[in-house]
Motif scaffolding. Structure first.
Motif, PDB file in Angstrom:
ATOM      1  N   THR A 177      -4.328   8.747  -5.125  1.00  0.00           N
ATOM      2  CA  THR A 177      -5.063   9.170  -3.937  1.00  0.00           C
ATOM      3  C   THR A 177      -5.290   7.940  -3.068  1.00  0.00           C
ATOM      4  OG1 THR A 177      -7.247   8.730  -4.883  1.00  0.00           O
ATOM      5  CG2 THR A 177      -6.292  10.935  -5.274  1.00  0.00           C
ATOM      6  N   TRP A 178      -5.637   8.182  -1.800  1.00  0.00           N
ATOM      7  CA  TRP A 178      -5.953   7.056  -0.915  1.00  0.00           C
ATOM      8  C   TRP A 178      -7.171   6.306  -1.448  1.00  0.00           C
ATOM      9  CZ3 TRP A 178      -2.242   5.274   1.581  1.00  0.00           C
ATOM     10  CH2 TRP A 178      -1.332   6.081   2.274  1.00  0.00           C
ATOM     11  N   GLU A 179      -8.094   7.027  -2.067  1.00  0.00           N
ATOM     12  CA  GLU A 179      -9.277   6.374  -2.634  1.00  0.00           C
ATOM     13  C   GLU A 179      -8.876   5.399  -3.734  1.00  0.00           C
ATOM     14  OE1 GLU A 179     -13.539   7.442  -4.745  1.00  0.00           O
ATOM     15  OE2 GLU A 179     -12.259   9.065  -4.049  1.00  0.00           O
ATOM     16  N   ALA A 230      -7.005   2.133   3.406  1.00  0.00           N
ATOM     17  CA  ALA A 230      -5.676   2.241   2.797  1.00  0.00           C
ATOM     18  C   ALA A 230      -4.781   3.192   3.588  1.00  0.00           C
ATOM     19  CB  ALA A 230      -5.796   2.709   1.346  1.00  0.00           C
ATOM     20  N   GLU A 231      -5.315   4.341   3.943  1.00  0.00           N
ATOM     21  CA  GLU A 231      -4.524   5.323   4.686  1.00  0.00           C
ATOM     22  C   GLU A 231      -4.163   4.802   6.075  1.00  0.00           C
ATOM     23  OE1 GLU A 231      -4.499  10.042   5.911  1.00  0.00           O
ATOM     24  OE2 GLU A 231      -6.342   9.155   5.123  1.00  0.00           O
ATOM     25  N   VAL A 256       0.844  -1.200   0.000  1.00  0.00           N
ATOM     26  CA  VAL A 256       0.000   0.000   0.000  1.00  0.00           C
ATOM     27  C   VAL A 256       0.878   1.248   0.000  1.00  0.00           C
ATOM     28  CG1 VAL A 256      -1.641   1.340   1.388  1.00  0.00           C
ATOM     29  CG2 VAL A 256      -2.032  -1.094   0.996  1.00  0.00           C
ATOM     30  N   GLN A 257       1.939   1.240   0.792  1.00  0.00           N
ATOM     31  CA  GLN A 257       2.841   2.398   0.832  1.00  0.00           C
ATOM     32  C   GLN A 257       3.533   2.606  -0.512  1.00  0.00           C
ATOM     33  OE1 GLN A 257       5.180   1.151   4.197  1.00  0.00           O
ATOM     34  NE2 GLN A 257       4.056   2.477   5.606  1.00  0.00           N
ATOM     35  N   HIS A 279     -10.866   4.317   1.141  1.00  0.00           N
ATOM     36  CA  HIS A 279      -9.686   5.176   1.252  1.00  0.00           C
ATOM     37  C   HIS A 279      -9.183   5.195   2.696  1.00  0.00           C
ATOM     38  CE1 HIS A 279     -12.789   7.914   2.689  1.00  0.00           C
ATOM     39  NE2 HIS A 279     -11.823   8.640   3.232  1.00  0.00           N
ATOM     40  N   THR A 309      -0.329   4.146   7.328  1.00  0.00           N
ATOM     41  CA  THR A 309       0.201   5.038   8.366  1.00  0.00           C
ATOM     42  C   THR A 309       0.150   4.421   9.755  1.00  0.00           C
ATOM     43  OG1 THR A 309      -1.960   6.092   8.596  1.00  0.00           O
ATOM     44  CG2 THR A 309      -0.406   7.117   7.064  1.00  0.00           C
ATOM     45  N   LYS A 327       1.057   4.173  -3.120  1.00  0.00           N
ATOM     46  CA  LYS A 327       0.526   5.507  -2.823  1.00  0.00           C
ATOM     47  C   LYS A 327       1.102   6.627  -3.682  1.00  0.00           C
ATOM     48  CE  LYS A 327      -1.460   8.982  -0.753  1.00  0.00           C
ATOM     49  NZ  LYS A 327      -1.821   9.931  -1.766  1.00  0.00           N
ATOM     50  N   VAL A 386      -5.961   3.898  -4.095  1.00  0.00           N
ATOM     51  CA  VAL A 386      -5.246   2.766  -3.491  1.00  0.00           C
ATOM     52  C   VAL A 386      -6.245   1.822  -2.833  1.00  0.00           C
ATOM     53  CG1 VAL A 386      -3.549   2.060  -1.772  1.00  0.00           C
ATOM     54  CG2 VAL A 386      -3.126   4.091  -3.157  1.00  0.00           C
ATOM     55  N   GLY A 387      -7.174   2.359  -2.087  1.00  0.00           N
ATOM     56  CA  GLY A 387      -8.179   1.516  -1.452  1.00  0.00           C
ATOM     57  C   GLY A 387      -8.985   0.730  -2.462  1.00  0.00           C
TER      58      GLY A 387
END
Length: 111
Positions: free
Chosen positions: A59-61, A74-75, A51-52, A71, A79, A55, A63-64
């Motif tokens: 956007t996180w959306e 994923a974030e 996931v990192q 999103h 993190t 990225k 990636v999710g």
């Protein structure tokens, strides 16, 4: 999951369930769960790293969505704000109950 993995896991669970001695069955189940927990943490670390790496430039959306998740998932995964925290990462002290916060004594209404 692959069929071979699922079949292997199901076979191991059936094998443990068939152990007649209750203590031996319980110990075998505990040992299997400990091994699975170690592998789960390793897989979690792999997923987090992926996931990192995905990225940058997304956007996180986005990636999710690649994982069929949100999103926020994923974030949080990337993190380290996931709900999969170890007990040692939780607060050292319990949060006071509403009764305690309002100055009420301990609830003695239930046995």
């Amino acid at each position: 999951m692959t069929d071979a993995f699922t079949e292997s896991l199901e076979a191991r669970v059936a094998e443990i369930a068939a152990i007649e001695n209750l203590v031996e069955r319980g110990l075998a189940a505990r040992e299997a769960r400990e091994h699975m927990a170690v592998r789960d943490r390793e897989l979690y670390a792999i997923q987090r790293a992926v996931v990192q790496e995905l990225k940058p430039g997304r956007t996180w959306e986005e990636v999710g969505r690649l994982f069929g998740r949100s999103h926020a998932w994923a974030e949080a995964l990337a993190t380290a704000r996931s709900s999969k925290r170890r007990k040692s990462e939780h607060a050292a002290q319990q949060t006071p109950t509403a009764r305690e916060t309002e100055g009420h004594g301990e609830d003695t209404s239930t046995p």
